[in-house]
Design an enzyme around this catalytic site. Sequence first.
Site, PDB file in Angstrom:
ATOM      1  N   ARG A  54       6.450 -24.627 -24.780  1.00 31.09           N
ATOM      2  CA  ARG A  54       7.654 -25.030 -24.053  1.00 31.09           C
ATOM      3  C   ARG A  54       8.706 -25.587 -25.007  1.00 31.09           C
ATOM      4  O   ARG A  54       9.268 -26.654 -24.768  1.00 31.09           O
ATOM      5  CB  ARG A  54       7.294 -26.043 -22.958  1.00 31.09           C
ATOM      6  CG  ARG A  54       6.382 -25.452 -21.896  1.00 31.09           C
ATOM      7  CD  ARG A  54       6.190 -26.362 -20.699  1.00 31.09           C
ATOM      8  NE  ARG A  54       5.422 -27.553 -20.983  1.00 31.09           N
ATOM      9  CZ  ARG A  54       4.098 -27.615 -20.988  1.00 31.09           C
ATOM     10  NH1 ARG A  54       3.377 -26.527 -20.765  1.00 31.09           N
ATOM     11  NH2 ARG A  54       3.469 -28.760 -21.226  1.00 31.09           N
ATOM     12  N   GLU A 105       5.195  -5.097 -45.635  1.00 31.95           N
ATOM     13  CA  GLU A 105       5.797  -4.257 -46.656  1.00 31.95           C
ATOM     14  C   GLU A 105       6.623  -3.133 -46.032  1.00 31.95           C
ATOM     15  O   GLU A 105       7.716  -2.809 -46.519  1.00 31.95           O
ATOM     16  CB  GLU A 105       4.725  -3.647 -47.571  1.00 31.95           C
ATOM     17  CG  GLU A 105       3.916  -4.689 -48.327  1.00 31.95           C
ATOM     18  CD  GLU A 105       2.621  -5.039 -47.639  1.00 31.95           C
ATOM     19  OE1 GLU A 105       1.602  -5.185 -48.311  1.00 31.95           O
ATOM     20  OE2 GLU A 105       2.650  -5.188 -46.380  1.00 31.95           O
ATOM     21  N   GLU A 118      -8.222 -27.339 -27.232  1.00 37.77           N
ATOM     22  CA  GLU A 118      -7.535 -28.509 -26.679  1.00 37.77           C
ATOM     23  C   GLU A 118      -8.340 -29.182 -25.579  1.00 37.77           C
ATOM     24  O   GLU A 118      -7.813 -29.968 -24.816  1.00 37.77           O
ATOM     25  CB  GLU A 118      -6.156 -28.100 -26.131  1.00 37.77           C
ATOM     26  CG  GLU A 118      -5.117 -27.813 -27.195  1.00 37.77           C
ATOM     27  CD  GLU A 118      -3.703 -27.859 -26.645  1.00 37.77           C
ATOM     28  OE1 GLU A 118      -3.477 -28.495 -25.587  1.00 37.77           O
ATOM     29  OE2 GLU A 118      -2.809 -27.258 -27.268  1.00 37.77           O
ATOM     30  N   CYS A 120      -2.312  -2.985 -48.520  1.00 34.33           N
ATOM     31  CA  CYS A 120      -3.485  -2.238 -48.075  1.00 34.33           C
ATOM     32  C   CYS A 120      -3.494  -0.853 -48.717  1.00 34.33           C
ATOM     33  O   CYS A 120      -2.457  -0.255 -48.981  1.00 34.33           O
ATOM     34  CB  CYS A 120      -3.513  -2.138 -46.556  1.00 34.33           C
ATOM     35  SG  CYS A 120      -2.134  -1.222 -45.817  1.00 34.33           S
ATOM     36  N   LEU A 131      -0.937 -24.446 -20.825  1.00 31.00           N
ATOM     37  CA  LEU A 131      -1.235 -24.099 -22.219  1.00 31.00           C
ATOM     38  C   LEU A 131      -0.205 -23.136 -22.802  1.00 31.00           C
ATOM     39  O   LEU A 131      -0.541 -22.274 -23.624  1.00 31.00           O
ATOM     40  CB  LEU A 131      -2.648 -23.500 -22.345  1.00 31.00           C
ATOM     41  CG  LEU A 131      -3.804 -24.373 -21.866  1.00 31.00           C
ATOM     42  CD1 LEU A 131      -5.133 -23.688 -22.133  1.00 31.00           C
ATOM     43  CD2 LEU A 131      -3.782 -25.745 -22.535  1.00 31.00           C
ATOM     44  N   THR A 151     -11.422 -30.009 -18.132  1.00 30.21           N
ATOM     45  CA  THR A 151      -9.976 -30.108 -18.340  1.00 30.21           C
ATOM     46  C   THR A 151      -9.234 -29.164 -17.412  1.00 30.21           C
ATOM     47  O   THR A 151      -8.192 -29.514 -16.847  1.00 30.21           O
ATOM     48  CB  THR A 151      -9.627 -29.783 -19.806  1.00 30.21           C
ATOM     49  OG1 THR A 151     -10.252 -30.752 -20.651  1.00 30.21           O
ATOM     50  CG2 THR A 151      -8.130 -29.803 -20.035  1.00 30.21           C
ATOM     51  N   TRP A 161       0.685 -39.964 -20.685  1.00 28.41           N
ATOM     52  CA  TRP A 161       0.615 -39.324 -21.992  1.00 28.41           C
ATOM     53  C   TRP A 161       0.195 -40.381 -22.994  1.00 28.41           C
ATOM     54  O   TRP A 161       0.782 -41.455 -23.043  1.00 28.41           O
ATOM     55  CB  TRP A 161       1.968 -38.768 -22.370  1.00 28.41           C
ATOM     56  CG  TRP A 161       2.428 -37.678 -21.469  1.00 28.41           C
ATOM     57  CD1 TRP A 161       3.305 -37.764 -20.448  1.00 28.41           C
ATOM     58  CD2 TRP A 161       2.046 -36.307 -21.541  1.00 28.41           C
ATOM     59  NE1 TRP A 161       3.517 -36.547 -19.868  1.00 28.41           N
ATOM     60  CE2 TRP A 161       2.740 -35.623 -20.531  1.00 28.41           C
ATOM     61  CE3 TRP A 161       1.174 -35.598 -22.373  1.00 28.41           C
ATOM     62  CZ2 TRP A 161       2.584 -34.260 -20.317  1.00 28.41           C
ATOM     63  CZ3 TRP A 161       1.030 -34.247 -22.163  1.00 28.41           C
ATOM     64  CH2 TRP A 161       1.736 -33.591 -21.145  1.00 28.41           C
TER      65      TRP A 161
END
Length: 318
Positions: free
Chosen positions: A203, A47, A247, A70, A200, A192, A166
């Site tokens: 991109r 706002e 992930e 608020c 992570l 992992t 992949w």
Amino acid sequence: MADAVALGDQARGRSAPNPNVGCVIVSPNERVVGRGATASGGRPHAEAVALRQAGVRAMGATVYVTLEPCAHASQRGPACTDLLLEAQPERVVIGLRDPDPRTAGKGIRRLRRAGIEVTLGVCRQEAKESLAGWLTRLQLGRPRISLKLALSIDGKIALPSGESQWITGEDARRHVHLERAKSDMILVGRGTFMADRPRLDVRLPGLEERSPKRALLTRGEAVDGWKTLRSPQDVHGLHDVNDLLVEGGSATATAFLGEDLVDRILIYRAPIIVGEGKSSFGYVGLDAIADAHGRWRLVDEQRLGVDRLEVYERVRES
């Protein structure tokens, strides 16, 4: 209001610990004179951004905002209700009443007492979905947790050797990066991390700065630049995270599902069959098939190139 929701969506992953609100101001001659979304770090509020853009044109205008303005005092800035009272719009249209007890209807009452017309509940469901991360943290004391999995047709996440790059194609991977850009933090498990040393980050051209914070689920040594969680329950200590994207591999996914901490599952399914390989989950605490039914509902599905995305949400009591 749809434009306000879209603005709020753009602030996801950046506004925590505050909600990702969107605001649009329309003048009496039906021209948009102000737009705003919650800024990075939560201030200024949507706002305040829109009112600054509108200036004197906000007088007599209609303000569309996804969450009740608020009405509580803060050292970080003025209450949005006070800013609106000062700007004197004719009408304020609100998507969702603020469940935060510090406001919880106070903003609406103050606006109405000042003679400003207030309409509540326009695009309520869309606003609720946009603000789901913040609402989850307010209700459950933890972020909304999304679990991402890339699977073959037969539900495998990797070959027996562990190779998984992949499984899905480029379109699906781009979608994952969009999900990362909407998250405050991404988490993986130690396995992992050791196998892939993942960045992570985001991109996608133009969104590189939206890369979220990184977290590691491990009982081992901490890693510089990574938030360490010793157990899935440590998510209750993430007070500056609205949306957490998990992930990790099978062990991490199983750990979060076993604790019933997953609110949303994104399955990117590739048109391949792996056969013998690593399964997506281990034991998640169910001893009967009957107990598995009714826990998840499909809320979205779409094609991403040759792959298919399925999005499921956990069914919880209100």
